[in-house]
Design a protein around this motif. Structure first.
Motif, PDB file in Angstrom:
ATOM      1  N   ALA A  30       0.823  -1.213   0.000  1.00  9.86           N
ATOM      2  CA  ALA A  30       0.000   0.000   0.000  1.00  9.86           C
ATOM      3  C   ALA A  30       0.860   1.268   0.000  1.00  9.86           C
ATOM      4  CB  ALA A  30      -0.937  -0.007   1.207  1.00  9.86           C
ATOM      5  N   VAL A  31       1.954   1.254   0.744  1.00  5.77           N
ATOM      6  CA  VAL A  31       2.870   2.411   0.761  1.00  5.77           C
ATOM      7  C   VAL A  31       3.453   2.621  -0.635  1.00  5.77           C
ATOM      8  CG1 VAL A  31       5.054   3.288   1.674  1.00  5.77           C
ATOM      9  CG2 VAL A  31       3.388   2.248   3.226  1.00  5.77           C
ATOM     10  N   LEU A  36       3.852   5.476  -5.870  1.00 13.46           N
ATOM     11  CA  LEU A  36       3.801   5.459  -7.333  1.00 13.46           C
ATOM     12  C   LEU A  36       2.681   6.348  -7.881  1.00 13.46           C
ATOM     13  CD1 LEU A  36       4.508   1.670  -7.966  1.00 13.46           C
ATOM     14  CD2 LEU A  36       6.059   3.596  -8.436  1.00 13.46           C
ATOM     15  N   MET A  37       1.625   6.551  -7.094  1.00 10.52           N
ATOM     16  CA  MET A  37       0.494   7.383  -7.519  1.00 10.52           C
ATOM     17  C   MET A  37       0.826   8.871  -7.532  1.00 10.52           C
ATOM     18  SD  MET A  37      -2.723   5.570  -5.551  1.00 10.52           S
ATOM     19  CE  MET A  37      -3.475   7.150  -5.309  1.00 10.52           C
ATOM     20  N   ARG A  42       6.582  11.644  -0.454  1.00  8.29           N
ATOM     21  CA  ARG A  42       7.485  11.060   0.547  1.00  8.29           C
ATOM     22  C   ARG A  42       6.658  10.247   1.542  1.00  8.29           C
ATOM     23  NH1 ARG A  42       9.131  15.443   2.605  1.00  8.29           N
ATOM     24  NH2 ARG A  42      10.341  16.024   0.800  1.00  8.29           N
ATOM     25  N   HIS A  43       7.176   9.077   1.903  1.00  3.22           N
ATOM     26  CA  HIS A  43       6.490   8.128   2.768  1.00  3.22           C
ATOM     27  C   HIS A  43       7.525   7.565   3.729  1.00  3.22           C
ATOM     28  CE1 HIS A  43       3.422   8.353  -0.412  1.00  3.22           C
ATOM     29  NE2 HIS A  43       4.508   8.459  -1.178  1.00  3.22           N
ATOM     30  N   LEU A  88      12.165   6.041  -5.963  1.00  2.00           N
ATOM     31  CA  LEU A  88      11.457   5.390  -7.066  1.00  2.00           C
ATOM     32  C   LEU A  88      11.665   6.197  -8.341  1.00  2.00           C
ATOM     33  CD1 LEU A  88       8.187   4.504  -5.128  1.00  2.00           C
ATOM     34  CD2 LEU A  88      10.054   2.962  -5.750  1.00  2.00           C
ATOM     35  N   PRO A  89      11.437   5.580  -9.502  1.00  2.00           N
ATOM     36  CA  PRO A  89      11.667   6.288 -10.773  1.00  2.00           C
ATOM     37  C   PRO A  89      10.873   7.585 -10.936  1.00  2.00           C
ATOM     38  CG  PRO A  89      11.405   3.933 -11.170  1.00  2.00           C
ATOM     39  CD  PRO A  89      11.090   4.167  -9.719  1.00  2.00           C
ATOM     40  N   ASN A  90       9.737   7.720 -10.265  1.00  2.00           N
ATOM     41  CA  ASN A  90       8.923   8.939 -10.399  1.00  2.00           C
ATOM     42  C   ASN A  90       9.346  10.038  -9.425  1.00  2.00           C
ATOM     43  OD1 ASN A  90       7.943   8.006  -7.956  1.00  2.00           O
ATOM     44  ND2 ASN A  90       5.778   8.127  -8.544  1.00  2.00           N
TER      45      ASN A  90
END
Length: 177
Positions: A30-31, A36-37, A42-43, A88-90
């Protein structure tokens, strides 16, 4: 059932169950979904001790989740082993920390997050949880979410009081919805 709860409007979500029930996998996934959304979000994944988050999440659950759910994503991401976060890539980042170390806690909690996941929160003191929650404040278009998991808590623990009794652990007053 858990995924429906995670997709709900609830801001604070607790999954509890026995060992090997899949709580950590589901919440780690879920994180990542949330990261990715929302590009450049930041998480953070927190445990009481940093070496526990490192061995259980970073070295075990995280790569399994990514390999099963997003084949190839691990190779396009970068794990910073100095500050302990995954880029992440995004452009989103997932940070990892233990809240038992003052210096590490200050570094992590000096930032704002869209998601805070407290893994094995039965080990995390109520005051530490409250300090961490103040950093749930990053505005990137995602609903702010706090995830928690633990084995079924004892009746004296804050997780039981908050999520079962729906009472403030300090005042014992009913929590507002």
């Amino acid at each position: 059932m858990a995924n429906g709860l995670l997709a709900s409007d609830a801001s604070h979500i607790m999954l509890y169950g026995g060992s090997r029930s899949g709580k950590t996998f589901v919440l780690t996934r879920a994180v990542i979904v949330r990261a990715l959304m929302a590009p450049k979000s930041r998480h953070v994944v927190l445990r009481y001790r940093f070496n526990h988050v490192k061995s259980s999440i970073i070295r075990d659950t995280l790569p399994k989740v990514i390999d099963l759910c997003w084949p190839g994503l691990w190779d396009r991401s970068k794990l910073d082993k100095s500050d302990w976060f995954l880029s992440l890539p995004n452009g989103s980042e997932i940070w990892f920390g233990g809240i038992d170390d003052k210096e590490r806690t200050e570094k992590i909690l000096g930032q704002e997050f869209s998601t805070i996941y407290m893994n094995e929160c039965s080990q995390i003191p109520w005051a530490s949880r409250n300090m961490a929650i103040t950093r749930l404040a990053q505005n990137v278009g995602l609903r702010l979410k706090a995830y928690y998991d633990c084995n079924p808590p004892g009746k004296a623990h804050w997780t039981y009081r908050v999520f079962v009794e729906k009472r403030d652990p300090d005042t014992r007053q009913a929590l507002r919805n």
